[in-house]
Motif scaffolding. Structure first.
Motif, PDB file in Angstrom:
ATOM      1  N   ALA A 122      -3.590  -9.448  -9.695  1.00  0.00           N
ATOM      2  CA  ALA A 122      -2.288  -9.905  -9.891  1.00  0.00           C
ATOM      3  C   ALA A 122      -1.273 -10.286  -8.756  1.00  0.00           C
ATOM      4  O   ALA A 122      -0.661 -11.072  -8.724  1.00  0.00           O
ATOM      5  N   CYS A 123      -1.433  -9.336  -7.633  1.00  0.00           N
ATOM      6  CA  CYS A 123      -0.478  -9.659  -6.581  1.00  0.00           C
ATOM      7  C   CYS A 123      -1.147 -10.663  -5.674  1.00  0.00           C
ATOM      8  O   CYS A 123      -0.278 -11.374  -5.037  1.00  0.00           O
ATOM      9  N   SER A 124      -2.425 -10.958  -5.544  1.00  0.00           N
ATOM     10  CA  SER A 124      -2.890 -12.186  -4.894  1.00  0.00           C
ATOM     11  C   SER A 124      -2.266 -13.329  -5.574  1.00  0.00           C
ATOM     12  O   SER A 124      -1.670 -14.463  -4.841  1.00  0.00           O
ATOM     13  N   GLU A 125      -2.263 -13.159  -6.886  1.00  0.00           N
ATOM     14  CA  GLU A 125      -1.802 -14.597  -7.555  1.00  0.00           C
ATOM     15  C   GLU A 125      -0.103 -14.729  -7.282  1.00  0.00           C
ATOM     16  O   GLU A 125       0.081 -15.974  -7.292  1.00  0.00           O
ATOM     17  N   ARG A 126       0.485 -13.624  -7.090  1.00  0.00           N
ATOM     18  CA  ARG A 126       1.831 -13.785  -6.850  1.00  0.00           C
ATOM     19  C   ARG A 126       2.104 -13.840  -5.270  1.00  0.00           C
ATOM     20  O   ARG A 126       3.402 -13.856  -4.896  1.00  0.00           O
ATOM     21  N   ARG A 127       1.231 -13.792  -4.650  1.00  0.00           N
ATOM     22  CA  ARG A 127       1.064 -13.674  -2.927  1.00  0.00           C
ATOM     23  C   ARG A 127       2.225 -12.602  -2.452  1.00  0.00           C
ATOM     24  O   ARG A 127       2.808 -12.621  -1.706  1.00  0.00           O
ATOM     25  N   ILE A 128       1.805 -11.327  -3.112  1.00  0.00           N
ATOM     26  CA  ILE A 128       2.580 -10.059  -2.727  1.00  0.00           C
ATOM     27  C   ILE A 128       1.576  -9.278  -1.996  1.00  0.00           C
ATOM     28  O   ILE A 128       0.515  -8.894  -2.133  1.00  0.00           O
ATOM     29  N   ALA A 129       2.026  -8.920  -0.819  1.00  0.00           N
ATOM     30  CA  ALA A 129       1.084  -8.054   0.279  1.00  0.00           C
ATOM     31  C   ALA A 129       1.006  -6.674  -0.488  1.00  0.00           C
ATOM     32  O   ALA A 129       2.217  -6.146  -1.122  1.00  0.00           O
ATOM     33  N   VAL A 130      -0.044  -6.060  -0.262  1.00  0.00           N
ATOM     34  CA  VAL A 130      -0.429  -4.711  -0.379  1.00  0.00           C
ATOM     35  C   VAL A 130      -0.833  -3.847   0.502  1.00  0.00           C
ATOM     36  O   VAL A 130      -1.630  -4.317   1.475  1.00  0.00           O
ATOM     37  N   VAL A 131      -0.731  -2.620   0.490  1.00  0.00           N
ATOM     38  CA  VAL A 131      -1.032  -1.793   1.749  1.00  0.00           C
ATOM     39  C   VAL A 131      -1.610  -0.288   0.898  1.00  0.00           C
ATOM     40  O   VAL A 131      -0.812   0.370   0.269  1.00  0.00           O
ATOM     41  N   PRO A 132      -2.899   0.067   1.089  1.00  0.00           N
ATOM     42  CA  PRO A 132      -3.311   1.188   0.579  1.00  0.00           C
ATOM     43  C   PRO A 132      -2.776   2.405   1.280  1.00  0.00           C
ATOM     44  O   PRO A 132      -2.454   2.276   2.623  1.00  0.00           O
ATOM     45  N   TYR A 133      -2.601   3.471   0.515  1.00  0.00           N
ATOM     46  CA  TYR A 133      -1.739   4.614   1.069  1.00  0.00           C
ATOM     47  C   TYR A 133      -2.318   5.765   0.220  1.00  0.00           C
ATOM     48  O   TYR A 133      -2.655   5.768  -1.065  1.00  0.00           O
ATOM     49  N   ALA A 134      -2.816   6.933   1.192  1.00  0.00           N
ATOM     50  CA  ALA A 134      -3.080   8.089   0.527  1.00  0.00           C
ATOM     51  C   ALA A 134      -2.627   9.179   1.042  1.00  0.00           C
ATOM     52  O   ALA A 134      -1.424   9.869   0.758  1.00  0.00           O
ATOM     53  N   GLY A 135      -3.075   9.807   2.294  1.00  0.00           N
ATOM     54  CA  GLY A 135      -2.431  10.724   3.284  1.00  0.00           C
ATOM     55  C   GLY A 135      -1.379  10.471   3.984  1.00  0.00           C
ATOM     56  O   GLY A 135      -0.448  11.196   4.545  1.00  0.00           O
ATOM     57  N   GLY A 136      -1.470   8.979   4.380  1.00  0.00           N
ATOM     58  CA  GLY A 136      -0.469   8.435   5.060  1.00  0.00           C
ATOM     59  C   GLY A 136      -0.478   8.841   6.755  1.00  0.00           C
ATOM     60  O   GLY A 136       0.531   8.842   7.493  1.00  0.00           O
ATOM     61  N   THR A 137      -1.661   9.420   7.277  1.00  0.00           N
ATOM     62  CA  THR A 137      -1.809   9.842   8.398  1.00  0.00           C
ATOM     63  C   THR A 137      -2.168   8.888   9.571  1.00  0.00           C
ATOM     64  O   THR A 137      -2.335   9.548  10.675  1.00  0.00           O
ATOM     65  N   SER A 138      -2.021   7.717   9.385  1.00  0.00           N
ATOM     66  CA  SER A 138      -2.278   6.748  10.528  1.00  0.00           C
ATOM     67  C   SER A 138      -1.398   7.027  11.573  1.00  0.00           C
ATOM     68  O   SER A 138      -0.370   7.348  11.457  1.00  0.00           O
ATOM     69  N   VAL A 139      -2.120   6.999  12.878  1.00  0.00           N
ATOM     70  CA  VAL A 139      -1.253   7.140  14.179  1.00  0.00           C
ATOM     71  C   VAL A 139      -1.636   5.885  15.053  1.00  0.00           C
ATOM     72  O   VAL A 139      -0.944   6.047  16.013  1.00  0.00           O
ATOM     73  N   VAL A 140      -1.805   4.722  14.260  1.00  0.00           N
ATOM     74  CA  VAL A 140      -1.975   3.278  15.100  1.00  0.00           C
ATOM     75  C   VAL A 140      -1.234   2.382  14.349  1.00  0.00           C
ATOM     76  O   VAL A 140      -1.668   0.991  14.550  1.00  0.00           O
ATOM     77  N   GLY A 141      -0.310   2.549  13.771  1.00  0.00           N
ATOM     78  CA  GLY A 141       0.517   1.589  12.960  1.00  0.00           C
ATOM     79  C   GLY A 141      -0.138   0.751  11.780  1.00  0.00           C
ATOM     80  O   GLY A 141      -0.276  -0.519  11.595  1.00  0.00           O
ATOM     81  N   GLY A 142      -1.045   1.695  11.066  1.00  0.00           N
ATOM     82  CA  GLY A 142      -1.999   1.082  10.243  1.00  0.00           C
ATOM     83  C   GLY A 142      -1.369   0.972   8.914  1.00  0.00           C
ATOM     84  O   GLY A 142      -1.758   0.416   7.843  1.00  0.00           O
TER      85      GLY A 142
END
Length: 521
Positions: A122-142
């Protein structure tokens, strides 16, 4: 952590937005540490933390509610702010400044693989970007893509789906946090054996998406070595990989997905190798006269065996500061400290090798101090930032023959750049992941902050990255690429390899909605 506790006993920590660790157990800097910071020119800042200012999110979330249910779609400021960026020092500094430029427009909570698949379509059809999130512990701007986006919080994908005790594998949902995974496996007598320093907050899917490496990697291996299968949702459909533990049927596409950081799809579950839970654990310290002497001893174990479960070596500066125990500053009598850990009986051959290489046994005291304090060291960053210190980490890996020059080059680059900015640093280093052919180096940097600490660190990180490339190291061993390492990663693999990755992304994600700007230039 009490001495009798193990990783399986630790709770999942819901990290506080903008601060690392469990808010119920804050860490205070010892008075000696505060005094030592003054010698680096650190002064406590007067500015208080700023509140975020809301900005309009998605104007129409009807399609999200229709897909997932209205209760699984959140657009309020508190929820969106709590899913903004990760936990690097620049992330925390921008959070303290109330910077909402990378805040998601909405947060959604899918409850199954099918939910994720439908969402991506659905987001691809609407050109809406998505970012997976779980712990949120990225330390490199992920978690900070190149355009506005919806955060896909995977916390409801929280099941241990199955265990195959004959093959010793387990299928685990991507949203399961590290401690929860260990507790679920412990009920059946097994362990995953993956214990990164982000263990309290990080997730199974995050481990896979970033090629995570845990502190017991000498015995259990990296997470990408544990994964024998996975399920990936993409805007164009589902990919399931891992029919057998090994295969000669073309390139191993599992390795293409592992480390892809959400840019090729969202990993919804993994099949991982598991092992019987050990009945005994022990950790001990060894002293060497110098880092070079300790390095030679560690290399002998890594190449010729026997290899313990944990194998770690701190340099002279880190040994003196003793970050393993937040309650202690200094106390070193010189030399360097190695930590050796065993899950199962001690192998006498380890002590023989270390002794022959010049090591002096220190008993279990230093080992237990490290074991009990290893997840607490990152908690020091918040009070250090409160005091006005700039504190951050970076890591790399190289072949054994390159490690001395790699360590020296990165250290010199950091000292030179930060000194030129008027903030001479303390640079600490340790080796914590070993292989037959080489090892990783992990640096901790502490200095006074300038008036623009984010720009200050970016200049220092650029200098360190250039030194890594010049010395033949890799831009990241286990933190991932994100946005911070994207350009250096492209230079490391070369333009033709970048084109190949871009081609794969175009096939799987034709409208570039998956974590755009992350990993792939």
């Amino acid at each position: 952590m009490k001495p009798e506790m193990t990783e399986s006993d630790l709770p999942v920590v819901q990290l506080t937005p903008g601060r690392w660790g469990d808010p119920a157990h804050p860490v205070e800097l010892p008075a000696a540490a505060v005094e030592a910071l003054k010698h680096l020119g650190v002064r406590r800042p007067a500015a208080a933390q700023a509140d975020p200012t809301d900005r309009p999110g998605l104007t129409d979330t009807t399609f999200l509610a229709e897909l997932l249910g209205k209760e699984q779609v959140r657009t309020d400021l508190e929820t969106r702010w709590g899913h903004t960026r990760g936990y690097s020092t620049p992330d925390l500094l921008r959070h303290r400044a109330g910077d909402t430029s990378d805040m998601p427009d909405a947060v959604v909570y899918p409850g199954s693989h099918d939910d994720v698949q439908a969402l991506l379509t659905a987001c691809s059809e609407r050109r809406i970007a998505v970012v997976p999130y779980a712990g949120g512990t990225s330390v490199v701007g992920g978690l900070a893509p190149a355009r506005r986006f919806v955060a896909v919080d995977l916390r409801r994908l929280d099941r241990l789906q199955s265990i195959d005790e004959i093959s010793r594998t387990a299928t685990i949902d991507a949203g399961v946090r590290g401690p929860a995974a260990e507790a679920l496996l412990a009920e059946h007598g097994y362990t995953l054996g993956h214990f990164p320093q982000s263990y309290e907050g990080a997730s199974i899917g995050g481990y896979a998406a970033t090629r995570s490496s845990g502190q017991s990697s000498a015995g259990y291996g990296r997470f990408d070595q544990m994964v024998v299968g996975l399920t990936l949702a993409t805007p164009r459909g589902t990919i399931k990989l891992g029919r057998a533990p090994m295969s000669a049927a073309g390139p191993d596409l599992r390795q293409l997905v592992l480390g892809s950081e959400g840019a090729l799809g969202i990993i919804t579950s993994v099949v991982v190798r598991i092992r019987p839970r050990p009945t005994e654990r022990s950790f001990e310290g060894w002293r060497f006269e110098s880092f070079d002497q300790g390095l030679a001893a560690i290399r002998r174990l890594a190449q010729d065996g026997p290899v313990p479960t944990v194998l770690r070596l701190s340099d002279e500066a880190e040994t003196a500061v003793n970050l393993a125990d937040p309650e202690v500053l200094g106390g070193s009598t010189g030399g360097v400290l190695a930590i050796v850990g065993f899950e199962g009986p001690r192998h006498p051959g380890v002590a023989e090798v270390l002794t022959a290489a010049g090591g002096q046994p220190l008993g279990e005291g230093p080992g237990e101090t490290w074991r009990q304090g290893r997840y607490r060291a990152p908690y020091l960053r918040d009070p250090l930032l409160d005091e006005g210190a700039l504190v951050e980490t970076l890591e790399t890996a190289g072949f054994w023959s390159a490690l001395p020059a790699l360590k020296a080059g990165v250290t010199e680059a950091l000292v030179k750049e930060l000194s030129e900015q008027g903030t001479p640093p303390l640079v600490l280093c340790h080796l914590s992941h070993v292989y037959e052919t080489g090892a990783s180096l992990y640096f901790t940097v502490i200095s006074a902050q300038t008036d623009e600490p984010v720009a200050q660190w970016r200049k220092a990180k650029t200098a360190a990255s250039e030194a890594i490339a010049e010395a033949g190291g890799t831009i990241t061993h286990h933190h991932g690429v994100g946005t911070d390492h994207r350009d250096a990663y492209a230079a490391e693999i070369g333009p033709l390899a970048v084109e190949a990755l871009q081609a794969v992304k175009r096939v799987l994600d034709p409208h570039n909605i998956l974590n755009p700007g992350i990993l792939i230039p």
